[in-house]
Design an enzyme around this catalytic site. Structure first.
Site, short mmCIF file in Angstrom:
data_model
loop_
_atom_site.label_atom_id
_atom_site.label_comp_id
_atom_site.label_asym_id
_atom_site.label_seq_id
_atom_site.Cartn_x
_atom_site.Cartn_y
_atom_site.Cartn_z
N CYS A 2 0.83 -1.21 0.00
CA CYS A 2 0.00 0.00 0.00
C CYS A 2 0.86 1.26 0.00
O CYS A 2 1.90 1.31 0.65
CB CYS A 2 -0.88 0.05 1.22
SG CYS A 2 -1.87 -1.42 1.46
N ARG A 27 5.22 0.08 -5.90
CA ARG A 27 5.13 -0.73 -4.68
C ARG A 27 4.16 -1.90 -4.85
O ARG A 27 4.20 -2.84 -4.06
CB ARG A 27 4.68 0.14 -3.51
CG ARG A 27 5.67 1.23 -3.15
CD ARG A 27 5.06 2.21 -2.18
NE ARG A 27 4.90 1.66 -0.85
CZ ARG A 27 5.80 1.75 0.12
NH1 ARG A 27 6.93 2.36 -0.10
NH2 ARG A 27 5.56 1.23 1.31
N TRP A 75 -2.95 -2.69 -1.57
CA TRP A 75 -2.58 -4.07 -1.91
C TRP A 75 -3.36 -4.93 -0.92
O TRP A 75 -3.09 -4.90 0.28
CB TRP A 75 -1.08 -4.26 -1.74
CG TRP A 75 -0.54 -5.55 -2.29
CD1 TRP A 75 -0.17 -5.81 -3.57
CD2 TRP A 75 -0.30 -6.76 -1.55
NE1 TRP A 75 0.29 -7.09 -3.68
CE2 TRP A 75 0.21 -7.70 -2.47
CE3 TRP A 75 -0.49 -7.14 -0.22
CZ2 TRP A 75 0.56 -9.00 -2.08
CZ3 TRP A 75 -0.14 -8.43 0.16
CH2 TRP A 75 0.38 -9.34 -0.78
N ASN A 101 -1.95 1.80 5.81
CA ASN A 101 -1.06 0.79 5.28
C ASN A 101 -0.65 -0.09 6.46
O ASN A 101 -0.22 0.42 7.49
CB ASN A 101 0.17 1.49 4.66
CG ASN A 101 1.24 0.53 4.21
OD1 ASN A 101 1.01 -0.67 4.18
ND2 ASN A 101 2.40 1.07 3.85
N GLY A 102 -0.81 -1.42 6.34
CA GLY A 102 -0.43 -2.31 7.44
C GLY A 102 -1.55 -3.29 7.74
O GLY A 102 -2.49 -3.44 6.94
N GLU A 487 18.11 -17.23 -8.08
CA GLU A 487 17.71 -15.87 -8.43
C GLU A 487 17.21 -15.80 -9.88
O GLU A 487 16.23 -15.12 -10.16
CB GLU A 487 18.91 -14.93 -8.18
CG GLU A 487 18.70 -13.48 -8.56
CD GLU A 487 17.56 -12.78 -7.85
OE1 GLU A 487 16.97 -13.34 -6.90
OE2 GLU A 487 17.22 -11.66 -8.27
N LYS A 491 13.48 -14.56 -10.92
CA LYS A 491 13.22 -13.47 -11.87
C LYS A 491 12.22 -13.92 -12.93
O LYS A 491 11.29 -13.21 -13.26
CB LYS A 491 14.51 -13.02 -12.58
CG LYS A 491 15.51 -12.20 -11.80
CD LYS A 491 15.06 -10.83 -11.39
CE LYS A 491 14.31 -10.86 -10.12
NZ LYS A 491 14.98 -10.67 -8.88
N GLU A 494 8.58 -14.42 -11.48
CA GLU A 494 7.80 -13.27 -11.04
C GLU A 494 7.36 -12.36 -12.18
O GLU A 494 6.30 -11.75 -12.08
CB GLU A 494 8.50 -12.49 -9.93
CG GLU A 494 9.83 -11.91 -10.27
CD GLU A 494 10.51 -11.26 -9.08
OE1 GLU A 494 9.85 -10.89 -8.11
OE2 GLU A 494 11.74 -11.11 -9.13
N HIS A 510 18.91 -36.64 -7.53
CA HIS A 510 18.17 -37.10 -6.35
C HIS A 510 16.67 -36.87 -6.50
O HIS A 510 15.94 -36.85 -5.51
CB HIS A 510 18.72 -36.41 -5.09
CG HIS A 510 20.17 -36.71 -4.87
ND1 HIS A 510 20.63 -37.95 -4.48
CD2 HIS A 510 21.28 -35.94 -5.05
CE1 HIS A 510 21.94 -37.93 -4.41
NE2 HIS A 510 22.36 -36.72 -4.75
N LYS A 609 6.40 -4.23 -4.27
CA LYS A 609 7.83 -3.94 -4.20
C LYS A 609 8.31 -3.93 -2.76
O LYS A 609 9.39 -4.39 -2.43
CB LYS A 609 8.09 -2.57 -4.85
CG LYS A 609 9.55 -2.16 -4.87
CD LYS A 609 10.32 -2.98 -5.86
CE LYS A 609 11.80 -2.70 -5.85
NZ LYS A 609 12.57 -3.82 -6.42
C1 F6R Z 1 12.25 -10.25 -6.15
C2 F6R Z 1 12.02 -9.29 -5.11
C3 F6R Z 1 11.60 -9.76 -3.77
C4 F6R Z 1 12.35 -8.99 -2.67
C5 F6R Z 1 11.81 -9.36 -1.29
C6 F6R Z 1 12.59 -8.68 -0.18
O1 F6R Z 1 12.65 -9.66 -7.34
O2 F6R Z 1 12.17 -8.11 -5.32
O3 F6R Z 1 11.79 -11.13 -3.63
O4 F6R Z 1 13.70 -9.28 -2.77
O5 F6R Z 1 10.47 -9.01 -1.20
O6 F6R Z 1 12.53 -7.30 -0.31
P1 F6R Z 1 13.59 -6.36 0.40
O7 F6R Z 1 14.90 -6.62 -0.20
O8 F6R Z 1 13.08 -4.97 0.11
O9 F6R Z 1 13.55 -6.69 1.86
#
Ligand code: F6R
Length: 614
Positions: A2, A27, A75, A101-102, A487, A491, A494, A510, A609
């Protein structure tokens, strides 16, 4: 998650609020709304499911006047994303409007109590309970708005950043926070409120970061006033932002993600700058030198993080164990915080977070502090909650990351972990002087080498077309490249919504190798490192089962090309720095596959985000 924007001043609040919501779009959200006060006694509220553009369309022919207002992107947590659950929410009388927000954990109890005294609710949100609680307290106790907010928040269990306005007082905007971020922008005769500084930076570079359980009163024509939940007055500490507005724009790129991928050679320079001396013979991380004793005496290092930051932590663990000889562990912050972990006073807990606001990581930091560990933060956002909650730390200095999929933050985190490792290893005498200088030299070469990787864009774009059809992917790596495989898979998942898994290459036999057939693309990270030959054997096992392999190899490798189907080359660097280079082609591959599939790359579905709820 949010996003909150609030404004009080002389400008048209609508313009400030809409622009602010657009800045916060990154976000992640599923509905948007705003309340405007054109004059005393009148409040207009417009809200709708969907994007900010839809809110603008909805408000097009409505009264948008007013110099006081609040706005929100939601959100969904409690209640589905629809027009009714969108914020702002009104109190029963219609006097108060609030955005939140929360998560309010005890909202069911509070709601039941309010229902017993005649309150009814339009939405299924926890937020609507708070605005009614404030009103109920104000009516029954005869308090002013600030004291009513104070009393209400004392009854609330959970996390909040809120902004409240009262239609009978067109000169007052109130904000409060606990565990969710809230920043106040201080202009000439005007104030701004926002979840982060991005909606504010256009108007002023003076900001105040609210701390937990603080309430801010922004009254037209007066100085701001901050009180805590016990009514103790707090002197605001004004910070100067150094954020450049241009970094919040796409700068000619079709997506923020691509822009951020391409920025990496510069952001790594920014990350290293000021930490490696001009002769390239010394790394100085002030967070480490100021706490030398802690690092010298460390019994263990425990990393806590989520998502991409957790992958960076896996690389950090390997570096710390290899070079500093300190036992290191990596924990999902969300698991760590709830399982009563063993934490000793000589442990160092390192929290890694791009946003510095991730609720689980923040909670893990608090837990580690309670248990008396020394807590070190590796964050990107300056002044963020985790950066402020930790005892010390290092910023990664890669600039605002707007694309939801983390790219430059990951390489910045790994680079910072490398500098941390080199510094600690030198202090503890676990690497030789020659090795120390050699490691620094490799570090300094990275930006140039990144440029070389980024030149492969066309090749990777072409390859992406071959793989866009796939429904599943496997990513394989070993050693330092295993977290890179994780990673790379994250990527792809997502932003393209293709199912992808990362595995340590030798684990395939395995179980997962049963998945291999001609329809299953395998991305193997097989750069020339100490376990190169082992990785080749694992690739052979895949090829023997008709798997289609795209291999990431070191420049000049003429062995793997004969075994696999496609090859991408990356320059060679010191093994522990390899993830910084090998992650980039995987970012590009995921990006182009997602673009080919027509996905909303910068705002993938369901994702936020900044994950400020647990
Ligand atoms: C993936 C991504 C998320 C963040 C995760 C932690 O591309 O962006 O997996 O890495 O939500 O976020 P931070 O680093 O802001 O604590």
């Amino acid at each position: 998650m949010c996003g909150i924007v609030g404004y009080i001043g002389d400008r048209d609040a609508y313009d400030v609020l809409i622009k602010g919501l657009r800045r916060l779009e990154y976000r992640g959200y599923d509905s948007a709304g705003l309340s405007l006060m054109p004059r005393a006694g009148e409040l207009n509220c417009y809200k709708t499911r969907g994007k900010v553009a839809e809110l603008e369309r909805y408000a097009q022919d409505k009264d948008k006047s007013g110099t006081l207002g609040i706005a929100h992107t939601r959100w969904a947590t409690h209640g589905e994303p629809n027009d009714i659950n969108a914020h702002p929410h009104y109190s029963q009388s219609g006097d108060l409007s609030m955005i939140h927000n929360g998560i309010i954990e005890n909202y069911v109890t509070l709601r039941t109590k309010l229902e017993q005294v005649g309150y009814t609710f339009k939405s299924t949100t926890d937020s609507e309970v708070v605005v009614n609680l404030i009103e109920y307290i104000r009516n029954t106790m005869g308090l002013d708005l600030c004291s009513s907010v104070q009393h209400a928040l004392n009854q609330v269990v959970g996390a909040y950043a809120i902004a409240v306005i009262d239609r009978n007082d067109p000169n007052l905007l109130i904000g409060a926070r606990k565990s969710s971020p809230l920043v106040v922008g201080v202009g000439e005769n005007e104030f701004f409120l926002a979840s982060d500084a991005t909606p504010i930076v256009e108007y002023t570079n003076k900001v105040v970061y609210l701390d937990d359980e603080q309430i801010v009163l922004l009254r037209r024509g007066e100085e701001m006033k901050i009180v805590d939940l016990s009514n103790v007055v707090v002197t605001p500490e004004i910070h100067e932002l150094t954020l450049d507005l241009s970094v919040l724009e796409k700068g000619g790129y079709p997506h923020f993600m691509l822009k951020e991928i391409y920025e990496q050679s510069r952001t790594i320079q920014d990350c290293i700058r000021g930490r490696v001396n001009s002769e390239g013979t010394e790394v100085i991380l002030s967070g480490v030198s100021q706490n030398r004793d802690k690092f010298m005496a460390a019994g263990r290092i425990i990393f806590v993080a989520c998502g991409t930051s957790w992958h960076a932590a896996l690389i950090g663990k390997q570096m710390i164990e290899e070079f500093c000889r300190i036992p290191a562990y990596v924990e999902y912050a969300s698991e760590f915080r709830y399982r009563n972990p063993v934490i000793n006073e000589d442990d160092i807990v390192i929290a890694i977070s791009q946003s510095g606001e991730t609720a689980d990581t923040l909670a893990a930091v608090e837990l580690a502090k309670q248990k008396k560990a020394f807590v070190y933060g590796i964050c990107n956002v300056v002044g963020s909650s985790i950066a402020r909650a930790t005892h010390s730390g290092s910023y990664i200095h890669v600039g605002p990351e707007v694309g939801v999929a983390s790219t430059k933050a990951f390489t910045g985190q790994v680079t910072t972990l490398a500098m941390l490792t080199i510094t600690i290893a030198k202090e503890r005498g676990t690497i030789s002087d020659e090795r120390y200088v050699q490691m620094i030299k490799s570090l300094q070469q990275l930006p140039q080498q990144m440029d070389v990787v980024l030149k492969q864009r066309e090749k990777i774009e072409e390859l992406s077309k071959i793989f866009t059809y796939a429904n599943n992917f496997i990513y394989l790596g070993r050693g330092y490249n295993y977290p890179v495989a994780l990673e790379g898979a994250l990527k792809l998942k997502e932003i393209s919504y293709i199912h992808a898994e990362g595995y340590p290459a030798a684990e395939m036999k395995h179980g997962p190798i049963a998945l291999i057939d001609a329809e299953m693309p395998v991305v193997a990270i097989a750069t020339s490192d100490s376990i190169y030959e082992k990785t080749i054997s694992n690739i052979q096992e895949i090829k023997a089962r008709s798997g289609r392999v795209l291999a990431l190899v070191s420049e000049g490798d003429n062995q793997i090309g004969n075994i696999v189907d496609y090859v991408i080359e990356v320059p060679t660097t010191d093994e522990f720095l390899m993830p910084i280079l090998s992650s980039i082609p995987l970012q590009l591959l995921a990006y182009f596959i997602a673009v080919n599939k027509g996905r909303d790359v910068d705002r993938p579905r369901n994702l936020a985000k900044s994950v400020t709820v647990e």
